[in-house]
Design a protein around this motif. Structure first.
Motif, PDB file in Angstrom:
ATOM      1  N   GLY A 174     -93.729  29.297 -11.739  1.00 55.25           N
ATOM      2  CA  GLY A 174     -92.426  29.889 -12.044  1.00 55.25           C
ATOM      3  C   GLY A 174     -92.219  29.947 -13.550  1.00 55.25           C
ATOM      4  N   ALA A 175     -91.718  31.079 -14.028  1.00 53.01           N
ATOM      5  CA  ALA A 175     -91.401  31.244 -15.452  1.00 53.01           C
ATOM      6  C   ALA A 175     -89.893  31.087 -15.624  1.00 53.01           C
ATOM      7  N   LEU A 176     -89.484  30.023 -16.290  1.00 48.87           N
ATOM      8  CA  LEU A 176     -88.068  29.735 -16.497  1.00 48.87           C
ATOM      9  C   LEU A 176     -87.493  30.697 -17.529  1.00 48.87           C
ATOM     10  N   TRP A 177     -86.326  31.221 -17.243  1.00 48.64           N
ATOM     11  CA  TRP A 177     -85.687  32.230 -18.086  1.00 48.64           C
ATOM     12  C   TRP A 177     -85.180  31.625 -19.394  1.00 48.64           C
ATOM     13  N   LEU A 178     -85.522  32.277 -20.512  1.00 48.46           N
ATOM     14  CA  LEU A 178     -84.981  31.905 -21.815  1.00 48.46           C
ATOM     15  C   LEU A 178     -83.766  32.779 -22.081  1.00 48.46           C
ATOM     16  N   ASP A 179     -82.604  32.148 -22.090  1.00 49.03           N
ATOM     17  CA  ASP A 179     -81.368  32.893 -22.291  1.00 49.03           C
ATOM     18  C   ASP A 179     -81.387  33.601 -23.641  1.00 49.03           C
ATOM     19  N   ARG A 180     -80.772  34.775 -23.688  1.00 50.43           N
ATOM     20  CA  ARG A 180     -80.765  35.541 -24.931  1.00 50.43           C
ATOM     21  C   ARG A 180     -79.917  34.879 -26.012  1.00 50.43           C
ATOM     22  N   THR A 220     -80.840  28.534 -28.222  1.00 45.01           N
ATOM     23  CA  THR A 220     -81.042  27.829 -29.493  1.00 45.01           C
ATOM     24  C   THR A 220     -82.206  26.875 -29.302  1.00 45.01           C
ATOM     25  N   LEU A 221     -82.557  26.155 -30.341  1.00 42.58           N
ATOM     26  CA  LEU A 221     -83.647  25.188 -30.208  1.00 42.58           C
ATOM     27  C   LEU A 221     -83.307  24.097 -29.200  1.00 42.58           C
ATOM     28  N   ASP A 222     -82.015  23.817 -28.995  1.00 43.10           N
ATOM     29  CA  ASP A 222     -81.618  22.827 -27.992  1.00 43.10           C
ATOM     30  C   ASP A 222     -81.964  23.293 -26.583  1.00 43.10           C
ATOM     31  N   THR A 223     -82.040  24.608 -26.398  1.00 46.12           N
ATOM     32  CA  THR A 223     -82.360  25.153 -25.083  1.00 46.12           C
ATOM     33  C   THR A 223     -83.752  24.712 -24.624  1.00 46.12           C
ATOM     34  N   VAL A 224     -84.647  24.533 -25.564  1.00 52.55           N
ATOM     35  CA  VAL A 224     -86.025  24.163 -25.223  1.00 52.55           C
ATOM     36  C   VAL A 224     -86.057  22.831 -24.487  1.00 52.55           C
ATOM     37  N   ALA A 225     -85.307  21.867 -24.965  1.00 56.47           N
ATOM     38  CA  ALA A 225     -85.262  20.558 -24.296  1.00 56.47           C
ATOM     39  C   ALA A 225     -84.675  20.684 -22.899  1.00 56.47           C
ATOM     40  N   GLU A 226     -83.679  21.565 -22.732  1.00 59.56           N
ATOM     41  CA  GLU A 226     -83.081  21.767 -21.414  1.00 59.56           C
ATOM     42  C   GLU A 226     -84.102  22.351 -20.441  1.00 59.56           C
ATOM     43  N   LEU A 227     -84.898  23.312 -20.919  1.00 60.18           N
ATOM     44  CA  LEU A 227     -85.918  23.907 -20.062  1.00 60.18           C
ATOM     45  C   LEU A 227     -87.002  22.887 -19.717  1.00 60.18           C
ATOM     46  N   ALA A 228     -87.367  22.058 -20.683  1.00 63.21           N
ATOM     47  CA  ALA A 228     -88.376  21.030 -20.411  1.00 63.21           C
ATOM     48  C   ALA A 228     -87.881  20.039 -19.363  1.00 63.21           C
ATOM     49  N   ALA A 229     -86.603  19.678 -19.434  1.00 59.51           N
ATOM     50  CA  ALA A 229     -86.044  18.762 -18.446  1.00 59.51           C
ATOM     51  C   ALA A 229     -86.043  19.398 -17.061  1.00 59.51           C
ATOM     52  N   ARG A 256     -89.169  30.626 -34.324  1.00 62.24           N
ATOM     53  CA  ARG A 256     -88.830  29.196 -34.202  1.00 62.24           C
ATOM     54  C   ARG A 256     -88.809  28.771 -32.739  1.00 62.24           C
ATOM     55  N   LEU A 257     -88.282  29.635 -31.884  1.00 60.19           N
ATOM     56  CA  LEU A 257     -88.229  29.305 -30.456  1.00 60.19           C
ATOM     57  C   LEU A 257     -89.637  29.213 -29.871  1.00 60.19           C
ATOM     58  N   VAL A 258     -90.499  30.149 -30.235  1.00 61.00           N
ATOM     59  CA  VAL A 258     -91.871  30.133 -29.715  1.00 61.00           C
ATOM     60  C   VAL A 258     -92.584  28.858 -30.144  1.00 61.00           C
ATOM     61  N   ALA A 259     -92.426  28.471 -31.398  1.00 58.65           N
ATOM     62  CA  ALA A 259     -93.063  27.237 -31.864  1.00 58.65           C
ATOM     63  C   ALA A 259     -92.543  26.024 -31.099  1.00 58.65           C
ATOM     64  N   ALA A 260     -91.229  25.988 -30.862  1.00 59.18           N
ATOM     65  CA  ALA A 260     -90.647  24.851 -30.140  1.00 59.18           C
ATOM     66  C   ALA A 260     -91.099  24.830 -28.688  1.00 59.18           C
ATOM     67  N   LEU A 261     -91.167  25.988 -28.046  1.00 58.30           N
ATOM     68  CA  LEU A 261     -91.610  26.055 -26.656  1.00 58.30           C
ATOM     69  C   LEU A 261     -93.067  25.640 -26.531  1.00 58.30           C
ATOM     70  N   GLU A 262     -93.891  26.078 -27.451  1.00 57.75           N
ATOM     71  CA  GLU A 262     -95.283  25.626 -27.455  1.00 57.75           C
ATOM     72  C   GLU A 262     -95.368  24.121 -27.597  1.00 57.75           C
ATOM     73  N   GLY A 263     -94.576  23.591 -28.531  1.00 57.93           N
ATOM     74  CA  GLY A 263     -94.582  22.156 -28.737  1.00 57.93           C
ATOM     75  C   GLY A 263     -94.162  21.375 -27.510  1.00 57.93           C
ATOM     76  N   ALA A 264     -93.339  22.013 -26.665  1.00 60.42           N
ATOM     77  CA  ALA A 264     -92.896  21.374 -25.428  1.00 60.42           C
ATOM     78  C   ALA A 264     -93.889  21.584 -24.289  1.00 60.42           C
ATOM     79  N   GLY A 265     -94.987  22.302 -24.563  1.00 55.19           N
ATOM     80  CA  GLY A 265     -96.038  22.450 -23.552  1.00 55.19           C
ATOM     81  C   GLY A 265     -95.880  23.628 -22.628  1.00 55.19           C
ATOM     82  N   PHE A 266     -95.058  24.604 -22.986  1.00 61.63           N
ATOM     83  CA  PHE A 266     -94.852  25.763 -22.123  1.00 61.63           C
ATOM     84  C   PHE A 266     -95.850  26.872 -22.429  1.00 61.63           C
ATOM     85  N   ASP A 267     -96.231  27.608 -21.396  1.00 64.82           N
ATOM     86  CA  ASP A 267     -96.891  28.889 -21.554  1.00 64.82           C
ATOM     87  C   ASP A 267     -95.808  29.962 -21.589  1.00 64.82           C
TER      88      ASP A 267
END
Length: 557
Positions: A255-261, A264-273, A332-343
């Motif tokens: 499943g690919a989790l939706w990145l809201d338009r 923010t960088l805080d969103t990345v932690a929410e998606l990881a959780a 910045r979002l792509v770098a943070a998402l990568e850092g969180a281990g997302f494809d």
């Protein structure tokens, strides 16, 4: 060697890395492929199920790398009009559905085609004529627009004074009043008034969709939007979790989790959780990807282009479409998402959207990112020549929806006249991507178009639609055509790679999971135009039969 549970005898086999099929038997033991070769009769035992594959072709199960099954299944259970032949037929179907469901507070569904209506924009008045004063909201088949009734507009308080959102457009009449069509993010203006999605409906929709996908030989997929504007919260994700918990999820799903338009960088932690809260069997279900929608679609002029759109007279306008993410924030979002281990799974349709997605990946690489990532860019309707080699350089897969890569009404009537010719010449450059070393994955985007892989593969090979006249010019010319082996590999091994399952799915190899589909004939043996005349006889996931073609009445007598 132990006896086989399943033995496919007398047929031909194709897998990634082969130029064409070869005659071979295939044995399955304990849910995995245990032997491949000629005459495996020594593996037959009292409990072996033997399958006569004479004249047939055994393939790895198809893997759809971009599909929306829950959404498609829910629409199948609602007012689904994709089978209509035009505007009048669609309206008749809606009218019959409304009459058959008098107690439904809303008429919901979708599947209509933009080419059925002038300029691709149906009106509330036409819908009112068949639903009366009831609210109705029907997505078009590409799900980048919503056709709504007057009652729906009133409930949502969408009026002449309502401004267009930054990520969409309200279609208006000559007086500025909403005419009944909401493009892209404008559809979200209905969110506060739409009825909540029934969890039982989403579960039933998922199971109905799964059955249909298995019937086309599909054993796994990537759901390209969990959450977001076509999902109610994360109801689609919950449907998968419920199905897996109940033992009813028979496919292998990422499943690919939706990145809201507004992320923010805080969103990345929410998606990881959210990802980490998934306690499903990872061989069956994982939410390990994030969907980033870069732009819209060309038909409603929201695809992000490097050249301006043209008006009806062929003159350049000031519009170049919409980039849903500001490029520097995207990096910045792509770098943070990568850092969180997302494809990352990008919707990138216009050439500017493709460039901006690749730029973000390149910035992550220069900053030390790009681990063992399985990033992909989907749709790729237009790609700049200088961006083609960047896919291989950045290790990003090109996720193709090849059923679209032909001259057909929506493309010829609503896209070609309004796009600069030099961009049209860069439409769906599959051949260029292969020659540049890009990895191809493949998907359908169902319910946007058919989920049948063989139909898409035929178009990938011919670049001609199924209703084109004899001798029709292939879109982009022969240079953009794929070989049948290349197209099949994209739909199997290529899609397995983006789902991180390439070490045990997507190929027929000893030790791999027995995710298999059997066709009634070998499409390599006939003309390219007949590829999709092949039919799926049966589908197995982990050696378990999940679909078998129904017996004809004559064969059961």
């Amino acid at each position: 060697m132990n006896e086989a549970d399943l033995l496919f005898r007398g047929g031909r086999v194709f897998s990634a890395g082969m130029a064409g099929p070869e005659a071979s038997d295939v044995a399955v033991t304990g849910g995995r492929i245990s032997a491949i070769g000629p005459r495996l009769d020594h593996l037959i035992g009292p409990g072996t199920e033997m399958i006569d594959a004479t004249g047939q072709l055994l393939l790895p199960g198809f893997i759809d790398a971009h599909v929306h099954p829950v959404q498609a299944g829910v629409e199948l259970l609602q007012c689904e009009v994709s089978a209509a032949t035009g505007a009048a037929d669609a309206l008749a179907l809606v009218g019959r559905y409304a009459a058959a469901h008098p107690d439904d507070p809303w008429i919901l569904g979708g599947g209509w085609a933009m080419e059925w209506f002038p300029g691709g924009n149906p009106t509330a008045a036409a819908l009112d004529a068949v639903v009366g004063d009831r609210p109705a909201a029907l997505s078009n088949r590409d799900h980048h627009g919503m056709w709504v009734s007057s009652a729906a507009l009133r409930l949502a308080r969408i009026t002449a004074s309502t401004p267009d959102p930054a990520d969409g457009r309200i279609e208006r009449d000559a007086d500025g009043n909403p005419s009944g069509m909401l493009h892209e993010g404008a559809a979200a203006l209905l969110s506060a008034v739409l009825p909540p999605v029934d969890p039982e409906l989403t579960l039933r929709g998922l199971l109905a969709a799964q059955a249909r996908l298995h019937s086309f030989g599909i054993t796994g997929w990537q759901d390209a939007m969990i959450g977001g504007y076509i999902d109610s919260g994360n109801g689609f994700g919950e449907a998968y979790l419920r199905a897996e918990e109940r033992g009813e999820l028979t496919a292998r799903v990422t499943g690919a989790l939706w990145l809201d338009r507004a992320a923010t960088l805080d969103t990345v932690a929410e998606l990881a959780a959210l990802r980490d809260a998934c306690r499903a069997d990872p061989s069956r279900l994982a939410f390990s990807a994030v969907k980033i929608m870069m732009d819209g679609v060309a038909e409603n002029h929201t695809a992000a282009l490097s050249h301006p759109y043209l008006d009806g007279d062929g003159n350049a306008t000031g519009e170049r479409g919409i980039s849903f993410f500001e490029p520097e924030l995207l990096k910045r979002l792509v770098a943070a998402l990568e850092g969180a281990g997302f494809d990352l799974h990008f919707h990138a349709l216009g050439d500017r959207a493709v460039t901006e997605a690749l730029d973000a990946l390149e910035a992550a690489r220069s900053g030390g990112g790009i681990r063992d990532a399985r990033h992909q860019l989907a749709h790729l309707q237009m790609v700049r020549a200088e961006d083609v080699p960047r896919f291989a350089a950045l290790g990003a897969a090109a996720n193709i929806q090849s059923l679209w890569a032909s001259h057909e009404p929506q493309f010829d009537e609503l896209t070609v006249p309004f796009i600069a010719p030099e961009l049209i010449a860069r439409s769906y450059p599959f051949g260029d991507l292969v020659r540049a070393g890009a990895r191809l994955a493949a998907g359908s985007d169902w319910p946007v178009t058919s989920p049948n892989p063989l139909q898409a593969i035929r178009v990938a090979v011919t670049r001609v639609s199924d209703d084109a006249p004899a001798g029709a010019e292939p879109l982009g010319g022969p240079a953009q055509q794929l070989s049948l082996a290349e197209a099949l590999t994209a739909y199997t091994a290529g899609s397995a790679w983006v789902n991180r399952r390439e070490h045990e799915t997507g190929r027929i190899e000893t030790g791999f999971l027995a995710d298999l589909t059997l066709l009634d004939r070998d499409p390599f043996a006939g003309p390219a135009e007949a590829i999709d005349q092949a039919c799926v006889v049966a589908t197995w996931v982990g050696g378990r039969l999940v679909y078998e073609v129904p017996a004809s009445p004559s064969s059961s007598e």
